[in-house]
Scaffold this active site. Structure first.
Site, PDB file in Angstrom:
ATOM      1  CB  VAL A  13      -0.799  11.717  -6.946  1.00  0.00           C
ATOM      2  CG1 VAL A  13      -0.438  13.538  -7.500  1.00  0.00           C
ATOM      3  CG2 VAL A  13       0.168  11.264  -6.286  1.00  0.00           C
ATOM      4  CB  THR A  88       7.618   7.557 -12.367  1.00  0.00           C
ATOM      5  OG1 THR A  88       7.333   8.095 -10.831  1.00  0.00           O
ATOM      6  CG2 THR A  88       7.075   9.000 -13.163  1.00  0.00           C
ATOM      7  CG  PHE A 153       5.750  17.195  -0.942  1.00  0.00           C
ATOM      8  CD1 PHE A 153       6.792  16.533  -0.993  1.00  0.00           C
ATOM      9  CD2 PHE A 153       5.547  18.302  -1.329  1.00  0.00           C
ATOM     10  CE1 PHE A 153       8.009  17.416  -1.705  1.00  0.00           C
ATOM     11  CE2 PHE A 153       6.663  19.089  -1.882  1.00  0.00           C
ATOM     12  CZ  PHE A 153       7.872  18.432  -2.050  1.00  0.00           C
ATOM     13  NE  ARG A 155       0.937  12.506   5.335  1.00  0.00           N
ATOM     14  CZ  ARG A 155       0.382  12.916   6.591  1.00  0.00           C
ATOM     15  NH1 ARG A 155       1.225  12.556   7.503  1.00  0.00           N
ATOM     16  NH2 ARG A 155      -0.329  14.068   6.644  1.00  0.00           N
ATOM     17  CE  LYS A 208       7.442  12.755  -3.577  1.00  0.00           C
ATOM     18  NZ  LYS A 208       6.019  12.614  -4.150  1.00  0.00           N
ATOM     19  CG  LEU A 254      12.145   8.039  15.147  1.00  0.00           C
ATOM     20  CD1 LEU A 254      13.283   8.032  14.018  1.00  0.00           C
ATOM     21  CD2 LEU A 254      12.348   9.061  16.092  1.00  0.00           C
ATOM     22  N   GLY A 257       9.463  -0.869  13.152  1.00  0.00           N
ATOM     23  CA  GLY A 257       8.706  -2.264  13.040  1.00  0.00           C
ATOM     24  C   GLY A 257       9.086  -2.863  11.577  1.00  0.00           C
ATOM     25  CB  CYS A 264       5.899   6.736  -2.810  1.00  0.00           C
ATOM     26  SG  CYS A 264       4.189   6.977  -3.589  1.00  0.00           S
ATOM     27  NE  ARG A 334       0.957   1.263  -5.714  1.00  0.00           N
ATOM     28  CZ  ARG A 334       0.858   2.482  -5.979  1.00  0.00           C
ATOM     29  NH1 ARG A 334       1.484   2.827  -7.034  1.00  0.00           N
ATOM     30  NH2 ARG A 334       0.448   3.487  -5.334  1.00  0.00           N
TER      31      ARG A 334
HETATM   32  C1  UGA Z   1       4.964   8.815   0.853  1.00  0.00           C
HETATM   33  C2  UGA Z   1       5.446  10.422   1.462  1.00  0.00           C
HETATM   34  O1  UGA Z   1       5.217  10.321   2.769  1.00  0.00           O
HETATM   35  C3  UGA Z   1       4.366  11.412   0.886  1.00  0.00           C
HETATM   36  O2  UGA Z   1       4.898  12.693   1.540  1.00  0.00           O
HETATM   37  C4  UGA Z   1       4.788  11.149  -0.670  1.00  0.00           C
HETATM   38  O3  UGA Z   1       4.071  12.031  -1.336  1.00  0.00           O
HETATM   39  C5  UGA Z   1       4.510   9.932  -1.194  1.00  0.00           C
HETATM   40  O4  UGA Z   1       5.184   8.989  -0.540  1.00  0.00           O
HETATM   41  C6  UGA Z   1       4.701  10.002  -2.655  1.00  0.00           C
HETATM   42  O5  UGA Z   1       5.618  10.189  -3.169  1.00  0.00           O
HETATM   43  O6  UGA Z   1       3.429   9.953  -3.548  1.00  0.00           O
HETATM   44  P1  UGA Z   1       3.179   7.011   1.331  1.00  0.00           P
HETATM   45  O7  UGA Z   1       3.935   6.235   0.518  1.00  0.00           O
HETATM   46  O8  UGA Z   1       1.704   7.570   1.137  1.00  0.00           O
HETATM   47  O9  UGA Z   1       3.816   8.321   1.347  1.00  0.00           O
HETATM   48  O10 UGA Z   1       3.519   6.563   2.729  1.00  0.00           O
HETATM   49  P2  UGA Z   1       4.054   7.031   4.248  1.00  0.00           P
HETATM   50  O11 UGA Z   1       3.160   7.351   5.099  1.00  0.00           O
HETATM   51  O12 UGA Z   1       5.228   7.807   3.784  1.00  0.00           O
HETATM   52  O13 UGA Z   1       4.634   5.544   4.550  1.00  0.00           O
HETATM   53  C7  UGA Z   1       5.231   4.739   3.788  1.00  0.00           C
HETATM   54  C8  UGA Z   1       5.911   3.542   4.352  1.00  0.00           C
HETATM   55  O14 UGA Z   1       6.475   3.740   5.554  1.00  0.00           O
HETATM   56  C9  UGA Z   1       4.602   2.713   5.025  1.00  0.00           C
HETATM   57  O15 UGA Z   1       4.785   1.386   4.349  1.00  0.00           O
HETATM   58  C10 UGA Z   1       4.555   2.895   6.510  1.00  0.00           C
HETATM   59  O16 UGA Z   1       4.065   1.866   7.004  1.00  0.00           O
HETATM   60  C11 UGA Z   1       5.947   3.040   6.646  1.00  0.00           C
HETATM   61  N1  UGA Z   1       6.282   3.706   7.937  1.00  0.00           N
HETATM   62  C12 UGA Z   1       5.994   5.081   8.055  1.00  0.00           C
HETATM   63  C13 UGA Z   1       7.106   3.279   8.839  1.00  0.00           C
HETATM   64  O17 UGA Z   1       7.466   2.100   8.931  1.00  0.00           O
HETATM   65  N2  UGA Z   1       7.389   3.992  10.032  1.00  0.00           N
HETATM   66  C14 UGA Z   1       7.050   5.244  10.154  1.00  0.00           C
HETATM   67  O18 UGA Z   1       7.310   5.610  11.183  1.00  0.00           O
HETATM   68  C15 UGA Z   1       6.552   5.860   9.051  1.00  0.00           C
END
Ligand code: UGA
Length: 446
Positions: A13, A88, A153, A155, A208, A254, A257, A264, A334
């Site tokens: 971030v 955090t 927010f 990713r 958040k 959605l 898997g 996060c 992580r």
């Molecule tokens: C997440 C949030 O999406 C961000 O908006 C937020 O800012 C961030 O945490 C944070 O708090 O710093 P991130 O952890 O980078 O972002 O990743 P995501 O894209 O949300 O994916 C998280 C996990 O969910 C991954 O392991 C991904 O493979 C999984 N996932 C995601 C699924 O299993 N299915 C989905 O449809 C989407």
């Protein structure tokens, strides 16, 4: 004059925020207590994988718009707005570990001698900003120093684009001056039409936590549906696609898997749950606990599926694990569902060889007990089962016929359900996926 900006904490971030603000024309100073990290960043190198960030950091370090330091004194003298992007992480009891964040405020506050704005970006339990504001008042050298909360927010994997063009901005403020300062920092995004929600700091903190918890719930919901699909012989891929067409539901986050992981979603879910317990909100705590449970069960369901494909016994079976990062376009392992599944297979006696296009080094460090390969072919050599664990684009471009030549068993378990089955089936592979009927069930239907 544009405010000068410091960013305390140079993780995903902080580094992204610092580099994109430099890109938008601000002079930015990033601070971190990790000297190696500061040395790397000062040389224009980002010590983790994030597409596009390397180039941005290198460019703005070269122009001098972006600098890095380990000195709080230098940061205090430099900044008009100080962003707090300190991690955090999850503590042993599931709560957010706030010591590094509190420590950063305690370091910075006594050095502040003019009216400046501190802006929290870290994800924190509701009420943290209020506690920090009190601490700030006790410690600061100037009465005009104020604290606001502006959750992030972005990713991983798309951090630069998310930061330059966020879906929304949330300003948790206690004064019009703080709102004005944040409007100045985000003037480009606001001018481009990005909506801003201006509220109090506690509400901003809650936005958040609610956002990440909702995303986690959405993923666990579709994985719960996936469990039902397995029970009734339905196809979760088709269910998710059809649900996603409803604009009230939407197809994003959605994908069924292996479930969610990373630095996060899991920890924010648990931190929010712990807070619900504290407030006596038992139903909320139960809901969030079940989201976590379903998420972790996806990893076990995968192990069960691989074991079934190995005739009920994993001991001595060779498994190629394609993917270790918690998501594609990242080297972050992580709480990675991919790596956790690989470890779970190893624990049952399988000989697991892991490949990842970018997370090889981080996976090796995190799990030295697994075998690691630099190429997909090396990972797959003599494998009884190939398991697709992280949906890297590279894996979608594999040649199933070529891989068929190096494996012992042509069995592919697609834990992310993103590979196109046709070329694999044509090359003689048996395909399995969570929440999808197996070949036997499909044949039984026809
Ligand atoms: C997440 C949030 O999406 C961000 O908006 C937020 O800012 C961030 O945490 C944070 O708090 O710093 P991130 O952890 O980078 O972002 O990743 P995501 O894209 O949300 O994916 C998280 C996990 O969910 C991954 O392991 C991904 O493979 C999984 N996932 C995601 C699924 O299993 N299915 C989905 O449809 C989407």
């Amino acid at each position: 004059m544009s405010p000068r900006i410091t960013v305390v904490g140079t993780g995903y971030v902080g580094t992204t925020h610092a580099a994109t603000l430099a890109e938008l024309g601000f002079r930015v100073l990033g601070l971190d207590i990790d000297e190696d990290r500061v040395a790397a960043l000062s040389a224009g190198r980002v010590p983790f994988v994030e597409p596009g960030l390397d180039e941005l950091v290198a460019r703005h370090v070269a122009t001098g718009a972006l600098r890095f330091t380990t000195s709080y004194r230098e940061a205090a003298a430099f900044g008009d707005v100080h962003f707090l992007c300190v991690p955090t992480p999850e503590a042993a009891d599931g709560r957010a570990e706030l010591k590094p964040l509190v420590g950063a405020v305690e370091e910075l506050a006594p050095l502040l001698t003019r009216p400046v704005l501190l802006v929290g970006k870290s994800t924190v339990p509701v009420g943290t900003a209020a506690d920090l504001a009190k601490r700030l008042t006790d410690l600061t050298g100037h009465p005009g120093v104020e604290l606001a909360w502006n959750p992030e927010f972005l990713r991983e994997g798309t951090a630069v684009a998310d930061s330059l063009r966020p879906d929304r901005l949330v300003f948790g403020v206690s004064s019009p001056a703080a709102t004005a300062a944040l409007r100045e920092v985000y003037r480009v995004q606001l001018a481009a039409g990005v909506p801003a929600v201006v509220t109090d700091p506690a509400t901003a903190e809650l936005v958040k936590l609610s956002a990440n918890t909702f995303l986690a719930t959405k993923i666990s919901f579709i994985n719960a549906v996936s469990e039902v699909c397995e029970a009734v012989g339905a196809d979760v891929g088709a269910v998710a696609a059809a649900l996603g067409h409803d604009p009230r539901i939407g197809g994003a986050h959605l994908r069924p898997g292996l479930g969610f992981g990373g630095g996060c979603l899991p920890k924010d879910l648990r931190s929010f749950r712990a807070q619900a317990v504290d407030f006596g909100l038992t139903d909320t705590a139960t809901l969030l606990g079940v989201v976590d449970l379903i998420n972790n069960r996806a990893r076990q369901r995968l192990v069960d599926l691989v074991r079934a494909e190995c005739g009920g016994e994993l001991r001595g079976r060779r498994v190629a694990a394609l993917g270790a990062a918690f998501k594609p376009d990242s080297d972050d392992v992580r709480d990675s569902p991919a790596l956790a599944a690989a470890v779970a297979l190893h624990r049952e006696g399988a000989v697991v060889t892991v490949h990842d296009p970018a997370a090889g080094p981080t996976a090796r460090r995190a799990e030295p007990r697994l075998r690691h390969a630099d190429t997909v072919v090396d990972a797959c050599r003599d494998a009884d089962v190939v398991v697709h664990l992280t949906e890297w684009r590279d894996y979608g471009e594999l040649d199933p016929a070529a891989l068929a030549e190096v494996v012992r068993g042509r069995v592919l378990v697609d834990a992310r359900t993103t590979l196109d089955p046709a070329p694999w089936q044509e090359a003689g592979w048996r395909l399995r996926a969570l929440g999808r009927p197996g070949p036997e069930q499909r044949e039984g239907e026809s």
